[in-house]
Design an enzyme around this catalytic site. Structure first.
Site, PDB file in Angstrom:
ATOM      1  N   GLY A  43       0.809  -1.204   0.000  1.00 24.05           N
ATOM      2  CA  GLY A  43       0.000   0.000   0.000  1.00 24.05           C
ATOM      3  C   GLY A  43       0.847   1.261   0.000  1.00 24.05           C
ATOM      4  O   GLY A  43       1.916   1.327  -0.617  1.00 24.05           O
ATOM      5  N   SER A  44       0.372   2.270   0.715  1.00 25.24           N
ATOM      6  CA  SER A  44       1.009   3.584   0.660  1.00 25.24           C
ATOM      7  C   SER A  44       2.397   3.621   1.277  1.00 25.24           C
ATOM      8  O   SER A  44       3.138   4.586   1.054  1.00 25.24           O
ATOM      9  CB  SER A  44       0.119   4.620   1.348  1.00 25.24           C
ATOM     10  OG  SER A  44      -1.055   4.849   0.583  1.00 25.24           O
TER      11      SER A  44
END
Length: 489
Positions: free
Chosen positions: A221-222
């Site tokens: 993810g981020s």
């Protein structure tokens, strides 16, 4: 001598030479194979009855052989079973796992490096004792990581892992995985009971035997935006934390009708400062930056951080994280925010943030600090080793500032520690359409020249709990970093 007698004599001589050759082959050339056979009961019983060396975290014995009053004389026990199960593994009649397996020759006293001890034991007619294996694990940090992760689970089905590294050396200070298990249940004298206990664990839906710190790869993810930002900074040496980069409310993937938004976060009309993009984790920024950087340089940067390579050599079972060969700019863009086919272990993401904290230098992570012979002599010691430069010092400095701002003013504020320089990045990701999102948090902290890097990954969070890398992983990382640096949480 007449011919019949001579013929018989030659034949007997040939048989004698063949017998001698076969005996030499069995006792010398094939001895190792027979010795290691799983059905060699004599060797197994000898090993089971030997005083096996201890596995230690600092001065804390986490695997030890205790004297017992039976024909085997010693029982392998694990005083802190749940905390260390995924590191120690277990040892029982004819079977070892994890460190018990990879370090078996040292723990059992069979290793060639212990020749002098073996010779002394032979002369004195003593049963050989094994060496102690001392880990890099800090028992205080390990305990806090385990307690924090367990408290979040609350006896439920939360799955996750915490890894803490010392960025300047690569020492693994903590490695915890949930759900865990009790290795004492797999080190019993009763082989039938051991098999029954193992089958229960092996078939459990939550997979408690899996070490999620080093064996579970999921889209990061981020948190992967750190790698994307590093690649962009490496390609654009004039870019600073205050420079303007692509922003906006949404980004349409090249060649598709699919748009990805920022979830309501402030990311500018068309551009935004790199600092604000990281603080608010702007998807629109890092989707575009990945395309601007291109496949070749994205791959180069990811691999410089350790992707696509087995990350650790002295811990069995660790798997490589993956950065893919993306087909098309749409896939390349999504890889920039750590989705689609990007896969990482918590250990890998700790390596990423650790390299940033260490001015761009990626150190080889290691778990075994030293091995001591039964008489206390150090027979092996691991020295810190550089893997290479993940980024230039300038890029690392910019990233450090971005992450510190993200803690001070952005989405990672839950990791803030008074009087300590802390940088961090949140992340959430999905692995399938029907899966609950899971949470990531990566961070580093520095105080008086001492550093620690931490990665937290959480899966299977209950539906009544808001999925947030900062809200769930941030407090865990904060507590682990505070313990590692010796400050109040």
């Amino acid at each position: 001598m007449n011919k019949p007698i001579r013929t018989v004599s030659v034949f007997c001589l040939i048989l004698f030479v063949a017998l001698l050759a076969q005996a030499t082959n069995v006792q010398f050339f094939q001895a190792g194979g027979y010795y290691d056979r799983a059905d060699n009961r004599r060797v197994l019983e000898t090993r089971f009855a030997a005083e096996r060396g201890s596995i230690l975290a600092g001065d804390l014995e986490v695997a030890v052989s205790e004297p017992v009053d039976d024909r085997y004389q010693y029982q392998r026990t694990y005083p802190y079973p749940q905390q260390y199960a995924h590191l120690t593994g277990w040892f029982y009649y004819g079977n070892q796992t994890r460190l018990e397996r990879s370090q078996n020759s040292l723990l059992s006293g069979d290793d060639p490096s212990l020749f002098i001890n073996q010779l002394s034991d032979l002369i004195d007619n003593r049963t050989p004792a094994g060496s102690d294996v001392r880990l890099t694990i800090d028992p205080g940090v390990q305990q806090v990581a385990y307690e924090q992760l367990s408290a979040l689970a609350g006896g439920g089905d939360v799955q996750g892992a915490v890894v803490a590294l010392r960025p300047t050396t690569g020492e693994v200070l903590a490695s915890v995985s949930l759900p865990s298990y009790n290795p004492n249940d797999l080190a019993l004298r009763d082989v039938g009971q051991v098999q029954e206990n193992y089958e229960i664990l092996d078939t459990a839906e939550a997979r408690p035997l899996t070490n999620r710190a080093t064996e579970t790869t999921l889209p990061p993810g981020s948190t992967f935006k750190l790698v994307t930002a590093a690649a962009y900074l490496e390609d654009n040496p004039d870019i600073t934390a205050d420079s303007q980069v692509p922003g906006g409310d949404s980004y349409q993937l090249p060649g598709t009708r699919t748009s990805i938004a920022n979830g309501g976060r402030a990311c500018g009309d068309s551009t935004v400062s790199l600092t604000q993009a990281m603080e608010n984790s702007c998807n629109t920024t890092f989707l575009q930056l990945a395309v601007d950087v291109g496949q070749e340089d994205m791959t180069r940067t990811a691999e410089a951080f350790g992707f696509n390579e087995t990350p650790i050599e002295d811990y069995p079972g660790a798997v490589a994280s993956a950065y893919p060969d993306n087909e098309g700019d749409d896939a390349l863009a999504v890889s920039g925010i750590g989705q689609r086919d990007v896969r990482a272990t918590p250990l890998e993401m700790a390596m990423v943030v650790g390299a940033i904290a260490n001015d761009g230098v990626l150190m080889q992570p290691y778990l075994i600090d030293q091995v001591r012979s039964p008489n206390g002599d150090v027979v092996e010691r691991t020295d810190p080793e550089e893997i290479g430069e993940a980024t230039s010092p300038r890029t690392a400095e910019v990233l450090q500032d971005l992450l510190v701002n993200t803690v001070n003013d952005g989405t990672a504020s839950q990791a803030r520690i008074e009087g300590v320089t802390v940088g961090g990045k949140t992340g959430t990701a999905e692995n399938c359409e029907d899966c609950r999102p899971y949470a990531w948090f990566v961070s580093f902290a520095e105080r008086d020249g001492e550093q620690v890097a931490v990665a937290v990954m959480l899966q299977n969070v209950p539906e009544n709990v808001t999925i947030s890398g900062g809200g769930l992983g941030g407090p865990i990382a904060r507590a682990v970093m505070a313990e590692a640096l010796g400050v109040g949480d």
